[in-house]
Each structure stands twice: as C-alpha cells, then as structure tokens.
Write an enzyme that holds these catalytic residues in place. Structure first.
Site, short mmCIF file in Angstrom:
data_model
loop_
_atom_site.label_atom_id
_atom_site.label_comp_id
_atom_site.label_asym_id
_atom_site.label_seq_id
_atom_site.Cartn_x
_atom_site.Cartn_y
_atom_site.Cartn_z
CG HIS A 95 -2.41 -6.19 -2.69
ND1 HIS A 95 -1.96 -4.84 -3.04
CD2 HIS A 95 -3.26 -6.14 -1.80
CE1 HIS A 95 -2.89 -4.09 -2.40
NE2 HIS A 95 -3.50 -4.79 -1.55
CD GLU B 279 -7.00 -3.84 -1.98
OE1 GLU B 279 -6.61 -3.91 -1.00
OE2 GLU B 279 -8.29 -3.60 -1.92
CG HIS C 50 -5.46 -7.71 1.94
ND1 HIS C 50 -5.33 -6.67 3.04
CD2 HIS C 50 -5.25 -6.65 0.80
CE1 HIS C 50 -5.40 -5.51 2.49
NE2 HIS C 50 -5.20 -5.37 0.90
CD GLU D 204 -13.53 -5.21 8.87
OE1 GLU D 204 -14.52 -4.73 8.20
OE2 GLU D 204 -12.37 -5.41 8.14
CD GLU E 207 -6.76 0.06 -0.31
OE1 GLU E 207 -6.51 -1.25 -1.05
OE2 GLU E 207 -6.97 0.13 0.69
CG HIS F 285 -1.99 -1.01 1.10
ND1 HIS F 285 -1.74 -2.41 1.61
CD2 HIS F 285 -3.20 -1.02 0.47
CE1 HIS F 285 -3.02 -3.04 1.29
NE2 HIS F 285 -3.60 -2.26 0.51
CB CYS G 219 -12.76 -5.07 2.45
SG CYS G 219 -12.12 -3.45 2.97
#
Length: 197
Positions: A35, A119, A72, A90, A117, A28, A70
């Site tokens: 990614h 992505e 990864h 979360e 970002e 980032h 959200c």
C-alpha cells in the site's frame, strides 16, 4: 489511535499503480498488502534530520527511532496534504513545503506485535529553521532528536534494532534521490520476521 487504524489506504502494485483500497489495520495484518505510504524528513540548515522515537502505544515498531513523521494518504489524497496533516498531528507544526526525493519499497514484520509493513513509501523532505517550535503529541512521539543523516546510517549498522526497519532506506533516498529502491530481501527472508510499524 484505533480511529486511524480504520482509515482507508490505497493498495498498489510495485510500480505504484492503484489496485484498490483497504483499511490501515487490514493492510498491516500478515502477510501484509502493498500500500501507499509516505515518510517525511525535516532537515535543518545544518543538514541534520529530525528523528522521532515512536510512542509506546504504536501498533507497529513502538519505541523505535524513525524519520520525522510518516503515514498513509487517504485514497486519492495528495501526498503533501496527507503529510502536512500528519506533521500537524504528530509534531504540532503548521504546513511545510515538501518535495519528493524518491520512493522506497520495503517489507518488514514487527517481532513485538506481529504486524506487517509492506509499503510503497514516498520519501518527502522539507527544509525547516533551526529553531522550529515543535510540540509533539505524546501519544505519537516518545522523544525527538536532530542527527546527521550519515551518522544515522552508521548507527543503523551497529544497532539496527533501535531503529524502525524502513529508516535506512528513507535516509538513503534523502542522501541519494532516485526512483524506486527495493529492500533487497525477498518477503520470506526479510529481517524482523514475526514474532510489525
């Protein structure tokens, strides 16, 4: 929060093929490295989606409204395992039944933090009951609200800075499931140039 910044992510090409790995923090940093990521939308029986306002301590796009959750996947980790891990962290929810509705490839720079970002974002949805007992972590989530996804897209046109820049593409994948959708703007013309998610 810093612990997750040291987690590994999969670096991919624009077709989603794995090229290597790096840390969340490194992926980032400008100019950003493409990614794998995922965005979850929880959908209630009235077809509303749960939006979260990202906590003020987030390193990328704090206090912006975004999809339900959200994150990864770790290298080699399944999307559903990774997404359910983040849903628990979360939102305080147990595992949900997720299905992928498409992929959204985007690039955005956060004017507040300078983070990037970039992505290859797998969009996942889950049908959930209306009385879902959500227990958000205040270090992750500032607020929650259920909204009509079509209304979200309309509001994005009038007040885009209230929302995370990826939300429009994520909601579009929910409403119109397809393969890869690109953000349209070349990296050097992308909205929200520096000045991060």
């Amino acid at each position: 929060m810093m612990g997750r910044e040291e987690h590994l992510v999969e670096l991919v090409d624009d077709g989603g093929r794995v090229l290597g790995e790096t840390t969340v923090a490194a992926a980032h940093q400008p100019p950003g490295r493409l990614h794998r990521a995922f965005s979850v939308l929880l959908v209630d029986p009235a077809s509303r989606v749960l939006l979260q306002q990202r906590a003020a301590v987030k390193t990328r796009f704090p206090l912006r409204w975004a999809n339900s959750c959200c994150g990864h996947p770790l290298p080699g980790q399944s999307l559903t395992d990774a997404a359910n891990r983040r849903i628990a962290e979360e939102l305080g929810l147990g595992p949900v039944d997720l299905s992928e509705v498409g992929v959204y490839l985007y690039y955005a720079e956060d004017p507040a933090t300078g983070r990037v970002e970039f992505e290859y974002d797998h969009v996942l949805r889950a049908e959930v009951p209306a009385d879902l007992p959500i227990r958000p972590d205040p270090d992750e989530v500032a607020d929650l609200r259920w909204v009509d996804p079509v209304a979200v897209l309309a509001d994005l046109d009038t007040d885009p800075r209230a929302y995370a820049p990826w939300l429009g593409g994520v909601v579009n994948r929910l409403l119109h499931p397809v393969g890869v959708a690109r953000s349209g703007a070349p990296a050097d013309e992308a909205p929200e140039r520096s000045g991060g998610r």
